[in-house]
Design an enzyme around this catalytic site. Structure first.
Site, PDB file in Angstrom:
ATOM      1  N   LYS A 188      51.040  60.423  29.150  1.00 36.03           N
ATOM      2  CA  LYS A 188      52.317  60.662  28.730  1.00 36.03           C
ATOM      3  C   LYS A 188      52.357  60.765  27.271  1.00 36.03           C
ATOM      4  CE  LYS A 188      55.290  60.063  32.826  1.00 36.03           C
ATOM      5  NZ  LYS A 188      54.423  59.552  33.748  1.00 36.03           N
ATOM      6  N   GLU A 195      64.891  59.705  28.773  1.00 34.70           N
ATOM      7  CA  GLU A 195      65.128  59.187  29.897  1.00 34.70           C
ATOM      8  C   GLU A 195      63.827  58.432  30.544  1.00 34.70           C
ATOM      9  OE1 GLU A 195      64.065  62.083  29.645  1.00 34.70           O
ATOM     10  OE2 GLU A 195      62.420  61.819  31.180  1.00 34.70           O
ATOM     11  N   SER A 231      44.998  60.323  35.589  1.00 36.27           N
ATOM     12  CA  SER A 231      46.592  60.335  34.625  1.00 36.27           C
ATOM     13  C   SER A 231      46.615  59.073  34.000  1.00 36.27           C
ATOM     14  CB  SER A 231      47.311  60.796  35.113  1.00 36.27           C
ATOM     15  OG  SER A 231      47.688  60.022  36.586  1.00 36.27           O
TER      16      SER A 231
HETATM   17  C1  LIG Z   1      54.112  59.651  35.054  1.00 38.48           C
HETATM   18  C2  LIG Z   1      53.068  59.651  35.501  1.00 38.48           C
HETATM   19  C3  LIG Z   1      52.529  60.427  36.373  1.00 38.48           C
HETATM   20  C4  LIG Z   1      53.369  61.534  36.930  1.00 38.48           C
HETATM   21  O1  LIG Z   1      54.076  62.454  36.078  1.00 38.48           O
HETATM   22  P1  LIG Z   1      53.613  64.078  35.876  1.00 38.48           P
HETATM   23  O2  LIG Z   1      54.732  64.701  35.221  1.00 38.48           O
HETATM   24  O3  LIG Z   1      53.592  64.616  37.244  1.00 38.48           O
HETATM   25  O4  LIG Z   1      52.149  64.099  35.176  1.00 38.48           O
HETATM   26  C5  LIG Z   1      51.233  60.536  36.970  1.00 38.48           C
HETATM   27  N1  LIG Z   1      50.379  59.501  36.509  1.00 38.48           N
HETATM   28  C6  LIG Z   1      50.786  58.848  35.698  1.00 38.48           C
HETATM   29  C7  LIG Z   1      49.820  57.779  35.326  1.00 38.48           C
HETATM   30  C8  LIG Z   1      52.062  58.574  35.008  1.00 38.48           C
HETATM   31  O5  LIG Z   1      52.383  57.483  34.217  1.00 38.48           O
END
Ligand SMILES: *Cc1c(COP(=O)(O)O)cnc(C)c1O
Length: 430
Positions: free
Chosen positions: A107, A129, A395
């Site tokens: 993010k 948000e 992610s």
């Molecule tokens: C917020 C988040 C997501 C999901 O958001 P996307 O916009 O679909 O990437 C996925 N993995 C993590 C670790 C997150 O913090």
């Protein structure tokens, strides 16, 4: 997904996708995307669109962004060969390590990019948000770094569930405003952030957290997250000596996945697979698998696929991972699916939990519950592609999920301690 689209339209869409021509000038990804907002928001979105056109790909902007990503956010993130998972599952597994990025997930790529853009556009303050709090924390950190005042709207219910992230945002100097309206979670928080933005669109910049919302946000977020895929593609060529057979990532709003996928879209030999939150099952309200179970509709200014009931009411969602808990999905994913360039599968809560444990034990990495959905998807892929090579978007890191893990996996370990060592080598006796 229920989508009536003529074969000729699908083929035309696929040609646009493969040519890298989306979104079009109206912010459309085929039939999806666009700008479904009140008249009062149009000038602000047009200003943002113009600002992106003038700034985003300028050399000095990219140099400033590149420097922040390198010296502050910890890029490039590693590409890790998951040697023991590969041996266990019978395919070659590579992990793109966004868990190593500052604030613990992908993010930050978007947050620092948009905050830099906001400064260039002359914004005096940022509004954002947040649902689970991860985007709020990334925005708070980016704003602190650049000296921009930041206000984050967060549903009352989420503030309770995610108290540590509220504390983090406050430490970072951000004002967190509880949202008591609507469902008191992410959906209502987005509405409130937009309301704040509309009241002073010249001085305020709205920092949206995923590849969703009205044009140009899905495009902007994709461009900022595509650094994940660009790095991973070059790292695969360097470390594995070849592109992967498939790339896979979890899909909530769709930002980490579109960022990983984007540089591979024109590699037609590479399969693209998104993994949605299957939750507890296929029933309405039991999952957050928008592309698997949704229908076309408009939410938050964007025409995409939504989870809705027979009357078109947007549904509450369930997932063990708060970050995947959104009832729509970015319009580019809807287009990739409609064009047949990507496919989307689900992983359940239980599969995600099992993947957390396997990843911890085999690789020494505690993944976020969101990311664990992608790892679960990779395990399934490996079973049907023995010897294949797959790139998985990891992610984020799982430290934020400790209270959920305590109540599930760790509680199970307490009942059955032997479960902890499944898949581990026998200790060598000395
Ligand atoms: C917020 C988040 C997501 C999901 O958001 P996307 O916009 O679909 O990437 C996925 N993995 C993590 C670790 C997150 O913090």
């Amino acid at each position: 997904m229920m989508l009536d689209m003529a074969q000729a339209d699908r083929e035309r869409l696929l040609a646009e996708v493969l040519a890298g021509r989306l979104p079009d000038a109206r912010g459309r990804f085929g039939p999806f995307g666009g700008r479904y907002v009140p008249e009062t928001l149009i000038p602000a979105l047009e200003r943002l669109e113009q600002g992106i056109r003038e700034q985003l790909h300028r050399e000095d902007f990219q140099a400033a962004l590149g420097s922040e990503l390198r010296t502050w956010a910890g890029r490039p993130t590693a590409l890790t060969h998951a040697a023991r998972l590969s041996a266990r599952w019978g395919a070659d597994i590579w992990l793109k390590r966004e868990d190593l990025a500052h604030t613990g997930a992908h993010k930050i790529n978007n947050a620092i990019g948009q905050a830099l853009l906001a400064m260039r556009l002359g914004a005096q303050r940022i509004v954002a948000e947040t649902g689970a709090g991860q985007h709020g924390v990334a925005s708070a950190a980016a704003c602190a770094r650049l000296g921009l005042p930041c206000t984050v709207y967060m549903g009352e219910v989420d503030m309770e569930r995610q108290a540590p992230n509220v504390g983090r945002m406050r430490l970072l100097g951000t004002t967190v405003i509880p949202v008591k309206s609507g469902d008191r979670t992410l959906r209502a928080a987005i509405d409130e952030a937009i309301r704040d933005w509309v009241s002073d669109p010249l001085n305020t910049y709205y920092l949206l957290g995923s590849a969703i919302g009205p044009h140009p946000y899905p495009y902007l977020v994709r461009e900022l997250q595509a650094v994940i895929g660009r790095e991973a593609r070059a790292q695969m060529l360097e470390q594995a000596g070849a592109l992967p057979d498939a790339v896979m990532a979890c899909v909530g709003g769709g930002s980490n996945s579109i960022g990983l996928f984007h540089p591979f879209v024109t590699d037609s030999a590479v399969d693209i697979i998104g993994i949605e939150a299957g939750g507890r099952g296929a029933g309405l309200g039991e999952n957050a698998a928008t592309l698997a179970f949704g229908r076309p509709g408009v939410l938050h200014g964007c025409y995409s696929i939504l989870l809705q009931d027979a009357h078109g009411q947007v549904q509450e969602t369930h997932s063990i991972s708060a970050g995947l808990d959104y009832s729509s999905v970015g319009p580019e994913h809807a287009a990739l699916l409609a064009a047949g360039r990507a496919r989307y599968e689900v992983a359940s809560d239980d599969e995600a939990l099992a993947a957390v444990k396997e990843c911890c034990e085999s690789e020494g990495i505690l993944p976020a519950l969101e990311s664990a959905h992608a790892i679960a998807g990779a395990k399934r892929w490996a079973a049907s592609h023995r010897g294949g090579r797959i790139l998985v978007g990891l992610s984020g890191r799982g430290d934020k999920d400790m209270s959920t893990l305590q109540q599930t996996l760790i509680a199970r370990l307490d009942r059955d301690p032997s479960g902890a060592t499944e898949g581990r080598r026998s200790p060598v006796s000395s």
